[in-house]
Design a protein around this motif. Structure first.
Motif, short mmCIF file in Angstrom:
data_model
loop_
_atom_site.label_atom_id
_atom_site.label_comp_id
_atom_site.label_asym_id
_atom_site.label_seq_id
_atom_site.Cartn_x
_atom_site.Cartn_y
_atom_site.Cartn_z
N ALA A 448 -16.51 -10.76 53.32
CA ALA A 448 -16.48 -11.69 54.45
C ALA A 448 -15.69 -11.11 55.61
N ALA A 449 -15.93 -11.64 56.80
CA ALA A 449 -15.21 -11.17 57.99
C ALA A 449 -13.73 -11.51 57.86
N PHE A 450 -12.89 -10.55 58.25
CA PHE A 450 -11.45 -10.74 58.08
C PHE A 450 -10.88 -11.73 59.08
N GLY A 451 -11.47 -11.88 60.21
CA GLY A 451 -10.97 -12.80 61.24
C GLY A 451 -10.06 -12.10 62.23
N PRO A 452 -9.38 -12.88 63.06
CA PRO A 452 -8.47 -12.29 64.06
C PRO A 452 -7.39 -11.48 63.38
N SER A 453 -7.13 -10.31 63.93
CA SER A 453 -6.17 -9.40 63.31
C SER A 453 -5.47 -8.57 64.37
N TRP A 455 -3.64 -4.59 64.70
CA TRP A 455 -3.57 -3.27 64.06
C TRP A 455 -2.18 -2.69 64.24
N PHE A 456 -1.68 -2.08 63.17
CA PHE A 456 -0.40 -1.40 63.16
C PHE A 456 -0.61 0.07 62.80
N ARG A 457 0.27 0.87 63.34
CA ARG A 457 0.19 2.32 63.11
C ARG A 457 1.33 2.76 62.20
N LEU A 458 0.98 3.61 61.21
CA LEU A 458 1.95 4.20 60.28
C LEU A 458 2.07 5.69 60.58
N SER A 459 3.29 6.19 60.57
CA SER A 459 3.53 7.60 60.91
C SER A 459 3.39 8.52 59.70
N THR A 482 1.39 -11.40 51.89
CA THR A 482 0.61 -11.12 50.68
C THR A 482 -0.51 -10.14 51.00
N LYS A 483 -1.10 -9.60 49.93
CA LYS A 483 -2.17 -8.63 50.12
C LYS A 483 -3.44 -9.26 50.70
N ASN A 484 -3.62 -10.59 50.53
CA ASN A 484 -4.79 -11.25 51.11
C ASN A 484 -4.72 -11.29 52.63
N GLU A 485 -3.50 -11.12 53.20
CA GLU A 485 -3.32 -11.15 54.66
C GLU A 485 -3.39 -9.76 55.27
N ILE A 486 -3.75 -8.79 54.45
CA ILE A 486 -3.90 -7.41 54.91
C ILE A 486 -5.38 -7.05 54.80
N ALA A 502 -3.69 -12.03 62.29
CA ALA A 502 -2.92 -12.36 63.49
C ALA A 502 -1.91 -13.47 63.23
N ALA A 503 -2.17 -14.35 62.27
CA ALA A 503 -1.25 -15.46 62.00
C ALA A 503 0.08 -15.00 61.47
N VAL A 504 0.12 -13.85 60.79
CA VAL A 504 1.37 -13.37 60.18
C VAL A 504 1.82 -12.07 60.81
#
Length: 780
Positions: A448-453, A455-459, A482-486, A502-504
């Motif tokens: 399913a579509a993840f919804g509004p999100s 993006w973060f960058r990891l070095s 939680t992993k469901n929010e990733i 985006a909510a978290v």
């Protein structure tokens, strides 16, 4: 159905065989526009491919004739993967081309090579064989393919699986290029397509009707069993179906031999087929199945390829095949020519996934369940007894015996004995524990579509050995999510990107350090995950040409330089400024310092060393040359005889040899120096005191020798000691009847130098004092 499109001799053979209509593959190869074309035909096993390519190559073999003439070289060649299949093809073509007078020859491994060679020399229109034996005949020049018009490969995919590709390429390369090539196969993998492109000309792909639904006449059953009940499931399956002929597939020869022993002990009529059997043993086993003397065949995949058995209604996979194609080939032994069949897979819990993968690859659907249990088999046996045709048959000739049985035992006892005899003649069913059938693998769910999100960058990336499963818990701990929010985690070469709802997203502080300096920073938009563009091929340096395998030119003819690319082609050769070998100055001699010289003082050169004479001996340079004195002729020394020995010219005639001196062993009959050459006891004269005249001194004539008296008194000599009575026994056969010579005891005479021994008194049985007592050995 009329056979107007078929040659008259073949149509007559089909009508005589009872053909009313052709199968789909036989109809497909006879369509208009395919005559004379190379064909790549795919049809399921048992669809009548043998008759199909027999009809397809008829125009090349008959050439418009109804009766074939003598052919010194073959006109058609049929290649089969196994010996049994080659013999079956030859049998099919024999009745198909029988009215046309075609001669069929077989060339298969395991048979007599000389018999096959004589058949080829007598003339054959069609040759059927296996790749290895055909190549053998071609290399020995007993098979000539110069006049070949058509080549047909039956079960081409099996031949490639069995490793015959090199032999096939050799055989096809020996055939004329203008031949017609037909390939028949149950499946068409990439290897078959590559082989067709190489050895066929504009081949037409023919797909028989019904190939999309593989083996529609075969019922696939998946039987889930525990590991301990695997063999019992095989026994119960055979008992439940009671097929006229069944085949059980195993992976190895050891498994075949084990099942053969177990089933023989259980009372099954079984034969085994494996690679360790000779061709004669294989033919006897197959003949036993055809005659009904055996009902079960246990075989490996290779040994059972090409087997066509009548009434084969059941196939049991004791060991799962390695791939889907093998599953289709195994199951194709049953359900042939419109007959129904059952293909049962014995599956343990550890093999559930593999079984589902094989069925999906073969595009077949199996019905899952447990093996038949003992109650089901017993109930089915009772139904078979009631439905036995013997109860409805004419038994008038057996009524007298039946009346006697009823009169003696009663009707109920006879009926009960009949049921017992019926059940005892079959293997007893086994009790099997039921286990749950495996669930079918679920289809992958759509994400399913993840919804509004955000993006973060990891070095960290691949260079830092970053993985999504390692990053996921770190990100959850850093933001308390939680992993469901990733969402997606994309690991790149030097960095990674993670999608967070985006909510978290505000829970994660920009620049958070996870561990070991790995930072998590927020991005304004979405990252660009496209792969970097590669440099155009034209800008890349040209690859180096492969090294030539041609022989190198001589040094005088070799070029001065070797270009390494197009940009070096116009470069002038580098001049050789090295001086010639003759002009190079020789380096001065530099002696190495001796390790024994103190203060590293180099010794003086050899030429400057003074020559010190040894004692009063002058130096070598001052020595005078030794005068040369010629050697004159030496005077001959006079011959001087040794001692009183006269000269060689004055020697008189050699005197006679002196008597030979013996060594005088005790066994020679006398002391040393007594002129005896051999002197054994048997050569002694009377009394043993004088030597024989013929062995010492002057030799006497044979007639002058004195008579030799008897010295030993054996019973056979006819005499005893002095005063004794002569031997009165029966004379031996052939002995002289003259009067026996008197016996002379050994003590009558003595050897020289020895005193005579007194006669020994006769021993008395009652007188024990005169018995001989051996002396005792001293101790120590």
């Amino acid at each position: 159905m009329s056979f107007d499109a078929i040659a008259a001799p073949l149509a007559a053979a089909l009508a005589a065989k009872g053909y009313e209509k052709l199968t789909s593959v036989q109809t497909a190869v006879l369509e208009e526009g395919l005559v004379g074309r190379d064909l790549l035909v795919s049809a399921q096993t048992g669809s009548g491919k043998t008759v199909a390519f027999g009809l397809a190559i008829a125009p090349e073999i008959l050439a418009g004739q109804d009766k074939l003439l003598f052919a010194d070289v073959p006109l058609a060649l049929i290649i089969a993967p196994t010996r049994e299949l080659a013999q079956q093809v030859a049998a099919e073509l024999s009745w198909l081309y029988g009215p046309a007078g075609a001669q069929i020859a077989t060339c298969v491994g395991g048979m007599d090579y000389r018999t096959e060679k004589r058949a080829l020399e007598r003339g054959a229109h069609i040759v059927v064989g296996t790749p290895g034996r055909l190549r053998d005949h071609i290399e020995r020049r007993s098979l000539d393919l110069s006049a070949l018009r058509a080549v047909a490969l039956d079960e081409a995919d099996e031949m490639l699986d069995m490793g015959f590709q090199e032999d096939l390429e050799f055989i096809l390369s020996q055939a004329p290029e203008e031949r017609r090539t037909l390939m028949f196969s149950a499946t068409v993998p990439k290897d078959i397509e590559a082989l067709a492109k190489t050895y066929q000309r504009n081949a037409v792909r023919v797909q028989a009707q019904g190939e999309a639904r593989q083996h529609g006449d075969i019922e696939y059953r998946g039987l889930s069993v525990a590991v301990r009940d695997k063999e019992h499931a095989i026994f119960n399956t055979l008992r439940y179906y009671e097929a006229r002929t069944a085949i059980v597939f195993a992976k190895t020869r050891a498994a075949v031999n084990h099942l053969f022993a177990r089933m023989t002990n259980r009372g099954f009529k079984v034969v085994a087929l494996s690679g360790e059997l000779t061709q004669g043993e294989r033919m006897h086993a197959l003949q036993a199945l055809r005659d009904g003397r055996a009902r079960v065949c246990i075989a490996t995949d290779v040994a059972a390829r090409g087997i066509d058995l009548p009434g084969l209604d059941l196939v049991i996979h004791a060991d799962l095949p390695s791939n889907s194609e093998t599953l289709l080939h195994r199951s194709g032994r049953t359900g042939r020519a419109g007959q129904k069949g059952v293909s049962a897979l014995i599956v343990t819990p550890a093999e559930f996934r593999k079984a589902h993968r094989l069925l999906q690859g073969a595009k077949v659907v199996a019905e899952w369940g447990n093996p038949p249990n003992a109650d089901d088999i017993s109930a089915l046996d009772d139904e078979r007894l009631l439905a036995d045709p013997s109860f409805a048959a004419d038994v008038s000739e057996h009524l007298a015996m039946g009346a006697r049985l009823i009169e003696r035992f009663g009707a109920e006892q006879v009926a009960g004995a009949l049921v017992k005899i019926w059940r005892d003649g079959r293997s007893a069913p086994e009790v099997i524990d039921e286990i749950a059938a495996p669930a079918a693998p679920s289809a992958p769910r759509e994400r399913a579509a993840f919804g509004p999100s955000v993006w973060f960058r990891l070095s960290v990336g691949h260079t830092g050995r970053a993985e999504a499963r390692w990053l996921l818990p770190k990100i959850c701990d850093a933001g308390g999510i939680t992993k469901n929010e990733i969402g997606a985690i994309r690991v790149q070469q030097d960095e990674s990107f993670v999608q967070i709802a985006a909510a978290v997203a505000d829970k994660i502080i920009d620049g958070t350090v996870l561990e070991n300096g790995v930072t998590l920073s927020r991005m304004a938009g979405e990252p660009s995950l496209d792969r970097p563009e590669r440099s155009p091929r034209a800008e890349r340096p040209a690859p180096r040409a492969p090294r030539s395998t041609a022989p190198r030119a001589p040094r005088s003819e070799a070029p001065d330089h070797a270009p390494r690319g197009s940009e070096w082609a116009d470069r002038a050769p580098r001049p050789d400024t090295r001086p010639e070998r003759a002009e190079r100055p020789k380096p001065a001699y530099q002696p190495k310092p001796s390790r024994y010289v103190e203060d590293d003082v180099a010794p003086a050169p050899r030429a400057e060393r003074p020559s010190a004479p040894r004692g009063d001996k002058p130096a070598y340079a001052e020595r005078a040359a030794k005068p040369y004195a010629e050697r004159g002729e030496r005077p001959a020394k006079p011959y001087t005889p040794r001692g009183d020995k006269p000269a060689y010219g004055d020697r008189a005639e050699r005197p006679a040899k002196a008597p030979y001196k013996s060594t005088g062993f005790r066994s020679h009959g006398g002391p040393a120096g007594e002129g005896r050459a051999t002197g054994f006891k048997s050569h002694k004269a009377e009394g043993g005191s004088a030597p024989r005249a013929s062995f010492g001194g002057d030799r006497a004539e044979r007639s002058e020798r004195p008579a030799k008296p008897r010295t030993e008194g054996f019973k056979s000599h006819g005499a005893k000691a002095d005063g004794a009575k002569p031997y009165a026994g029966k004379p031996r056969a052939g002995a002289s009847t003259s009067e026996a010579k008197p016996f002379r005891a050994k003590s009558a005479g003595a050897a020289p130098g020895k005193p005579a021994r007194a006669p020994r008194p006769a021993a008395n049985a009652s007188d024990t004092s005169r018995r001989f007592t051996p002396p005792k050995k001293p101790k120590g």
